[in-house]
Design an enzyme around this catalytic site. Sequence first.
Site, short mmCIF file in Angstrom:
data_model
loop_
_atom_site.label_atom_id
_atom_site.label_comp_id
_atom_site.label_asym_id
_atom_site.label_seq_id
_atom_site.Cartn_x
_atom_site.Cartn_y
_atom_site.Cartn_z
N ARG A 153 0.83 -1.23 0.00
CA ARG A 153 0.00 0.00 0.00
C ARG A 153 0.85 1.27 0.00
O ARG A 153 0.45 2.29 0.58
CB ARG A 153 -0.94 0.06 1.21
CG ARG A 153 -2.07 -0.92 1.19
CD ARG A 153 -3.29 -0.34 0.47
NE ARG A 153 -4.27 -1.39 0.25
CZ ARG A 153 -5.27 -1.67 1.07
NH1 ARG A 153 -5.49 -0.92 2.14
NH2 ARG A 153 -6.08 -2.65 0.81
N ARG B 46 -3.44 6.57 0.98
CA ARG B 46 -3.99 7.76 1.63
C ARG B 46 -3.07 8.43 2.64
O ARG B 46 -3.36 9.54 3.09
CB ARG B 46 -5.32 7.41 2.29
CG ARG B 46 -6.43 7.22 1.28
CD ARG B 46 -7.65 6.60 1.92
NE ARG B 46 -7.32 5.27 2.39
CZ ARG B 46 -8.20 4.42 2.93
NH1 ARG B 46 -9.44 4.79 3.08
NH2 ARG B 46 -7.83 3.22 3.32
N ARG C 60 -7.28 11.99 -5.13
CA ARG C 60 -8.58 11.41 -4.74
C ARG C 60 -9.65 12.46 -4.47
O ARG C 60 -10.82 12.14 -4.40
CB ARG C 60 -8.38 10.52 -3.52
CG ARG C 60 -7.83 9.14 -3.88
CD ARG C 60 -8.93 8.21 -4.40
NE ARG C 60 -9.73 7.69 -3.28
CZ ARG C 60 -10.92 8.13 -2.92
NH1 ARG C 60 -11.49 9.09 -3.59
NH2 ARG C 60 -11.55 7.61 -1.88
N ASP D 210 -6.58 -2.58 -7.55
CA ASP D 210 -7.08 -3.27 -6.37
C ASP D 210 -7.34 -4.71 -6.72
O ASP D 210 -7.67 -5.02 -7.88
CB ASP D 210 -8.36 -2.61 -5.85
CG ASP D 210 -8.67 -3.07 -4.43
OD1 ASP D 210 -8.13 -2.48 -3.49
OD2 ASP D 210 -9.40 -4.06 -4.27
N TYR E 192 -14.86 -12.38 -0.66
CA TYR E 192 -15.56 -11.10 -0.88
C TYR E 192 -16.85 -11.32 -1.67
O TYR E 192 -17.89 -10.71 -1.40
CB TYR E 192 -14.66 -10.09 -1.62
CG TYR E 192 -13.71 -9.38 -0.68
CD1 TYR E 192 -14.14 -8.32 0.12
CD2 TYR E 192 -12.36 -9.75 -0.60
CE1 TYR E 192 -13.27 -7.67 0.99
CE2 TYR E 192 -11.49 -9.10 0.26
CZ TYR E 192 -11.95 -8.07 1.05
OH TYR E 192 -11.09 -7.43 1.91
O1 CP3 Z 1 0.21 0.58 -3.18
C1 CP3 Z 1 -0.23 -0.59 -3.34
O2 CP3 Z 1 -0.01 -1.53 -2.54
C2 CP3 Z 1 -0.97 -0.93 -4.62
C3 CP3 Z 1 -2.37 -0.86 -4.64
C4 CP3 Z 1 -3.24 -1.79 -3.80
C5 CP3 Z 1 -4.45 -1.33 -3.22
N1 CP3 Z 1 -5.09 -2.41 -2.66
C6 CP3 Z 1 -4.92 0.05 -3.26
C7 CP3 Z 1 -6.07 0.47 -2.41
C8 CP3 Z 1 -3.14 -3.16 -3.51
C9 CP3 Z 1 -2.01 -4.13 -3.85
C10 CP3 Z 1 -4.32 -3.54 -2.81
C11 CP3 Z 1 -4.60 -4.92 -2.37
C12 CP3 Z 1 -5.83 -5.22 -1.61
N2 CP3 Z 1 -7.07 -4.65 -1.75
C13 CP3 Z 1 -5.93 -6.25 -0.64
C14 CP3 Z 1 -4.82 -7.20 -0.25
C15 CP3 Z 1 -3.89 -6.60 0.75
C16 CP3 Z 1 -4.47 -6.50 2.14
O3 CP3 Z 1 -4.67 -5.36 2.58
O4 CP3 Z 1 -4.65 -7.54 2.79
C17 CP3 Z 1 -7.24 -6.25 -0.16
C18 CP3 Z 1 -7.83 -7.18 0.91
C19 CP3 Z 1 -7.96 -5.24 -0.88
C20 CP3 Z 1 -9.41 -4.89 -0.76
C21 CP3 Z 1 -9.60 -3.49 -0.35
N3 CP3 Z 1 -9.39 -2.40 -1.17
C22 CP3 Z 1 -10.01 -2.99 0.92
C23 CP3 Z 1 -10.33 -3.86 2.13
C24 CP3 Z 1 -10.05 -1.58 0.82
C25 CP3 Z 1 -10.48 -0.59 1.88
C26 CP3 Z 1 -9.30 -0.31 2.72
C27 CP3 Z 1 -9.47 0.86 3.64
O5 CP3 Z 1 -8.49 1.05 4.37
O6 CP3 Z 1 -10.45 1.59 3.60
C28 CP3 Z 1 -9.62 -1.25 -0.48
C29 CP3 Z 1 -9.46 0.13 -1.02
C30 CP3 Z 1 -8.06 0.54 -1.42
N4 CP3 Z 1 -7.23 -0.22 -2.18
C31 CP3 Z 1 -7.42 1.78 -1.14
C32 CP3 Z 1 -6.17 1.74 -1.79
C33 CP3 Z 1 -5.14 2.85 -1.84
C34 CP3 Z 1 -8.02 2.95 -0.37
C35 CP3 Z 1 -9.07 3.54 -1.24
C36 CP3 Z 1 -9.18 5.04 -1.23
O7 CP3 Z 1 -8.35 5.73 -1.85
O8 CP3 Z 1 -10.17 5.52 -0.66
#
Ligand code: CP3
Length: 339
Positions: free
Chosen positions: A26, A30, A39, A75, A150
Amino acid sequence: MDEDESSFLRACRGNRTQRTPVWMMRQAGRYLPEYRAVREKVSFLELCRAPQLCAEVTMQPLERFDLDAAILFSDILVVFDAMGVDVEFAPGPRLPNPVRTTSDVARLRWGDPREELRYVMDAVRACKRAVTGRAPLIGFCGAPLTIISYLIEGGGSRDFEHTKRMLFSAPEVFEGLMSAMTSLLVQYLQGQVEAGADAIQIFDSWAGALTPQDYRARVLPHVDRLVREARGFGVPVIMFARGNAHHLEGIASTDADVIGVDWTMGLSTAIDVVGEDRVVQGNLDPMLLLGAPETLVARTREVVAAGRRARAHVFNLGHGISRHTDPEMAKLMIDTVHE
Ligand code: CP3
């Protein structure tokens, strides 16, 4: 820098590197004000669907920090776009139409992500152009269990009640879903490698939801196939499962080039489990970035030192960076790894 000479790729292939390579799960997100600025103009899904913006956001942490790898901005859940399944981010993922019965499963469409996720392939190409000469690009997908959970739960979950109900009451439906999802993910990874990804990471975020017995019997064979087929595309594969403490041995039984270790287990113990002949990635508790700088430095050094016993070590967090992290703390950690 030539990608072939990158310390990250050399470590992934099992070569000890002078400098421990480092990236952060990540890393584009944010906690960076420049990400939040993007964003303000677009929603998360609009961002994922705009290849040029993905490239811009992928580069943001590389412009600030001395990172050794970039990761595609996307994602794991956009894969549902190839299946005609709706997903919303509010900000956590929500699927308004969860898939729970045999007839729900029968209605699923298994599109080819190389065709239907064109915007991801375009994002890989745009990110690749942006990172070339600077760092290798990591592509990724979710592991089949994490993705179908999911789909079945309709979002995140604490107890995975619906997924486990299916596993224990309709095992053939669960198996069919896992198998079809694995095939789709193989195509998805092939598309990303063909578009320019230099390495692949597979995220099994919800592995820890299952007992070791069920994970090994019902999930691991699919993970094993996904890893094997992905390696066939010619790039290193990193397998990261959360809930490591009880699945690490199983994960290590796959052919993954790199075993991701989450923060719940000491890195040294993890190396004992996977063996000193394996490459490990991990595993600083991301919450250390919220604490005192001296504590962060000391604990970062401990992880680097523990990693020396492995065949090679890629430094990373043991899970995604918190949105509440001060970017200066991330910089301190990265510079400490390299010192
Ligand atoms: O920088 C990176 O790592 C690359 C991008 C990336 C994102 N998500 C961006 C993201 C990667 C590799 C992921 C993987 C991901 N997404 C996983 C596996 C890793 C883990 O955390 O276990 C999972 C389970 C997801 C599903 C997901 N996507 C969730 C649960 C959420 C909400 C998270 C939260 O904190 O609110 C997301 C959204 C997401 N994916 C964001 C980002 C930067 C935040 C979205 C935003 O900008 O509002």
